[in-house]
Design an enzyme around this catalytic site. Sequence first.
Site, PDB file in Angstrom:
ATOM      1  N   ASP A  13       7.800  21.330  55.902  1.00 45.50           N
ATOM      2  CA  ASP A  13       8.577  20.124  56.219  1.00 45.50           C
ATOM      3  C   ASP A  13      10.048  20.416  55.941  1.00 45.50           C
ATOM      4  O   ASP A  13      10.428  20.694  54.798  1.00 45.50           O
ATOM      5  CB  ASP A  13       8.085  18.964  55.347  1.00 45.50           C
ATOM      6  CG  ASP A  13       8.627  17.614  55.797  1.00 45.50           C
ATOM      7  OD1 ASP A  13       9.336  17.573  56.813  1.00 45.50           O
ATOM      8  OD2 ASP A  13       8.344  16.615  55.115  1.00 45.50           O
ATOM      9  N   ASP A 107      10.515  18.535  62.898  1.00 48.01           N
ATOM     10  CA  ASP A 107      10.843  19.056  61.571  1.00 48.01           C
ATOM     11  C   ASP A 107       9.647  19.333  60.680  1.00 48.01           C
ATOM     12  O   ASP A 107       9.823  19.629  59.489  1.00 48.01           O
ATOM     13  CB  ASP A 107      11.795  18.094  60.855  1.00 48.01           C
ATOM     14  CG  ASP A 107      11.196  16.711  60.663  1.00 48.01           C
ATOM     15  OD1 ASP A 107      10.196  16.405  61.316  1.00 48.01           O
ATOM     16  OD2 ASP A 107      11.737  15.944  59.845  1.00 48.01           O
ATOM     17  N   GLU A 108       8.424  19.266  61.190  1.00 52.89           N
ATOM     18  CA  GLU A 108       7.277  19.579  60.338  1.00 52.89           C
ATOM     19  C   GLU A 108       6.124  20.108  61.175  1.00 52.89           C
ATOM     20  O   GLU A 108       5.991  19.789  62.357  1.00 52.89           O
ATOM     21  CB  GLU A 108       6.837  18.378  59.510  1.00 52.89           C
ATOM     22  CG  GLU A 108       6.394  17.181  60.312  1.00 52.89           C
ATOM     23  CD  GLU A 108       5.877  16.061  59.431  1.00 52.89           C
ATOM     24  OE1 GLU A 108       5.169  16.333  58.436  1.00 52.89           O
ATOM     25  OE2 GLU A 108       6.179  14.883  59.746  1.00 52.89           O
TER      26      GLU A 108
END
Length: 364
Positions: A13, A107-108
């Site tokens: 993350d 983003d993850e």
Amino acid sequence: MSESPQRKIIHVDMDAFYASVEQRDDPALRGKPVVVAWRGARSVVCAASYEARVFGVRSAMPAVRAERLCPDAVFVPPDFVRYKAVSRQVRGIFERHTDLIEPLSLDEAYLDVTVPKQDLGSATAIATRIRDAIREETHLTASAGIAPNKFLAKIASDWNKPDGQFVLKPAMVEAFLAPLPVGKLPGVGKVMEAKLVALGIATCADLRSCGSDVLERRFGRWGARLHELAWGIDARAVQPERPTLQVSAEDTFEQDLLLSELEPHVRRLAAKAWAGYLRERERHPERIARTVVLKLKTADFRVLTRSLTAAEPPTSEAACADIACALRDRVALPPGTRYRLAGVGLAGFAAPDGSPAQDDLFSG
């Protein structure tokens, strides 16, 4: 027959991703409370730097509230072209270690490193190598969770944020989860958490003692799922190529509108959704959307959806827009109700074998 090896899952993350990209690219923003959002009464926060989070600013809150909480915040409009470019760069780092990558957002992502491309000795070492490469090559930081399944890895990645990692070994799981608040479980929002607390269920230990059958009678299959999570059970595999189940577009209006005023906006959103659907068809021409969905959010934030699965799927932007507009007739709220947001989507995709593959549109 030998047993399958214990899964080794990493959840990576990026830390305050959008805001961190802005601070990286503009030195004047470093150390300042940065809020990635358009200014205005209808805007919401896309991301907040850790300096802004100290003041209580969080993603998805109204921008006006963020400004009240942190008057000195620096508002920066989002630049998704840049964010996507960095996301692709990070994806390239993941691919050095495994092809089993399941992105959740820009983003993850989950990574299955049970059988990695590089033998670094452990999943922990792989996570460290990935985070080091992200820092060196993108000048950004990421946090990671390492665990035997996706649910636990996601919880672990949040444990030592920012710029940290946490390992949950199988022998640690039962004791680790026992005191965990039920609000930390995926899918347990504030409403569900309040219902559980009202029943005397505040932690995973409480869920375990309640029993699966009791929870299932009270909450259906979701209750049984909660009991599994309380014991750390999650059999879901990392899915590198998840089929698209929805293509949608939505917009928050500058002013709240009556239902009768929504048609031009619904048609505009239908055009956007149809364009996305055509791009999906270019990649997977065998998958056809059969359901049109209209989403509305009232001025008091009540969300409702109406959908139609016709005998024949829509074959044009105009047909999609016509159906979406007609779905307004199935909204039974008082005529004076005003709406702050509308969305149009296509769902009900046919799977490659011809069977339906439907999911809740706009779910998140």
